[in-house]
Design a protein around this motif. Sequence first.
Motif, PDB file in Angstrom:
ATOM      1  N   LEU A 145      -4.091  -6.794   0.357  1.00  0.00           N
ATOM      2  CA  LEU A 145      -4.414  -6.654  -1.068  1.00  0.00           C
ATOM      3  C   LEU A 145      -5.487  -5.581  -1.273  1.00  0.00           C
ATOM      4  O   LEU A 145      -5.378  -4.762  -2.185  1.00  0.00           O
ATOM      5  CB  LEU A 145      -4.871  -7.998  -1.650  1.00  0.00           C
ATOM      6  N   ARG A 146      -6.504  -5.563  -0.415  1.00  0.00           N
ATOM      7  CA  ARG A 146      -7.531  -4.523  -0.526  1.00  0.00           C
ATOM      8  C   ARG A 146      -6.913  -3.140  -0.345  1.00  0.00           C
ATOM      9  O   ARG A 146      -7.225  -2.203  -1.089  1.00  0.00           O
ATOM     10  CB  ARG A 146      -8.642  -4.751   0.492  1.00  0.00           C
ATOM     11  N   ARG A 149      -7.242  -6.307 -15.042  1.00  0.00           N
ATOM     12  CA  ARG A 149      -6.255  -5.396 -14.449  1.00  0.00           C
ATOM     13  C   ARG A 149      -4.853  -5.959 -14.634  1.00  0.00           C
ATOM     14  O   ARG A 149      -4.642  -7.155 -14.536  1.00  0.00           O
ATOM     15  CB  ARG A 149      -6.511  -5.228 -12.964  1.00  0.00           C
ATOM     16  N   VAL A 203      -3.665   2.032  -5.223  1.00  0.00           N
ATOM     17  CA  VAL A 203      -3.479   2.158  -6.675  1.00  0.00           C
ATOM     18  C   VAL A 203      -4.586   3.026  -7.275  1.00  0.00           C
ATOM     19  O   VAL A 203      -4.319   3.915  -8.098  1.00  0.00           O
ATOM     20  CB  VAL A 203      -3.445   0.755  -7.336  1.00  0.00           C
ATOM     21  N   GLN A 204      -5.829   2.795  -6.859  1.00  0.00           N
ATOM     22  CA  GLN A 204      -6.944   3.573  -7.390  1.00  0.00           C
ATOM     23  C   GLN A 204      -6.844   5.050  -6.983  1.00  0.00           C
ATOM     24  O   GLN A 204      -7.098   5.939  -7.793  1.00  0.00           O
ATOM     25  CB  GLN A 204      -8.278   2.985  -6.923  1.00  0.00           C
ATOM     26  N   ARG A 233       0.733  -6.737  -6.228  1.00  0.00           N
ATOM     27  CA  ARG A 233      -0.551  -7.431  -6.336  1.00  0.00           C
ATOM     28  C   ARG A 233      -0.318  -8.921  -6.587  1.00  0.00           C
ATOM     29  O   ARG A 233      -0.949  -9.788  -5.976  1.00  0.00           O
ATOM     30  CB  ARG A 233      -1.386  -6.814  -7.451  1.00  0.00           C
ATOM     31  N   HIS A 260      -3.785  -2.284  -0.876  1.00  0.00           N
ATOM     32  CA  HIS A 260      -2.942  -1.999  -2.044  1.00  0.00           C
ATOM     33  C   HIS A 260      -3.807  -1.555  -3.224  1.00  0.00           C
ATOM     34  O   HIS A 260      -3.478  -0.575  -3.904  1.00  0.00           O
ATOM     35  CB  HIS A 260      -2.118  -3.236  -2.421  1.00  0.00           C
ATOM     36  N   ASN A 261      -4.906  -2.265  -3.468  1.00  0.00           N
ATOM     37  CA  ASN A 261      -5.793  -1.910  -4.575  1.00  0.00           C
ATOM     38  C   ASN A 261      -6.359  -0.507  -4.389  1.00  0.00           C
ATOM     39  O   ASN A 261      -6.453   0.267  -5.352  1.00  0.00           O
ATOM     40  CB  ASN A 261      -6.930  -2.924  -4.704  1.00  0.00           C
ATOM     41  N   LEU A 284      -1.363  -6.945 -13.452  1.00  0.00           N
ATOM     42  CA  LEU A 284      -0.889  -7.411 -12.158  1.00  0.00           C
ATOM     43  C   LEU A 284       0.493  -6.844 -11.879  1.00  0.00           C
ATOM     44  O   LEU A 284       1.483  -7.295 -12.444  1.00  0.00           O
ATOM     45  CB  LEU A 284      -0.857  -8.936 -12.109  1.00  0.00           C
ATOM     46  N   ASP A 285       0.533  -5.827 -11.024  1.00  0.00           N
ATOM     47  CA  ASP A 285       1.822  -5.288 -10.643  1.00  0.00           C
ATOM     48  C   ASP A 285       2.484  -6.277  -9.686  1.00  0.00           C
ATOM     49  O   ASP A 285       1.835  -7.186  -9.166  1.00  0.00           O
ATOM     50  CB  ASP A 285       1.683  -3.892 -10.032  1.00  0.00           C
TER      51      ASP A 285
END
Length: 77
Positions: A35-36, A3, A42-43, A9, A38-39, A5-6
């Motif tokens: 982080l979870r 992935r 994004v999804q 993240r 944020h992920n 890394l923005d």
Amino acid sequence: MSRDLDPTRRHLIALIAGHSSVGNEAQADAARAELRAHNLEVQIQKMVNSAPPLTDAQKSRIAVLLLASPESNGAGS
């Protein structure tokens, strides 16, 4: 890591590493939770961007899923 890394993240991963390295697991856990989240965001954004147009009823059903507590939508079982 496959992935991209923005910046967000990358920052959160650095926070986790920093807090873990000094034994501050409470802060590391908080950064892991962030982080979870944020992920997931994004999804969801990727899915929204690639989805066909939704009706208002479909949007409402999806919103209920996102706004419900884990206990009320079955995810906690």
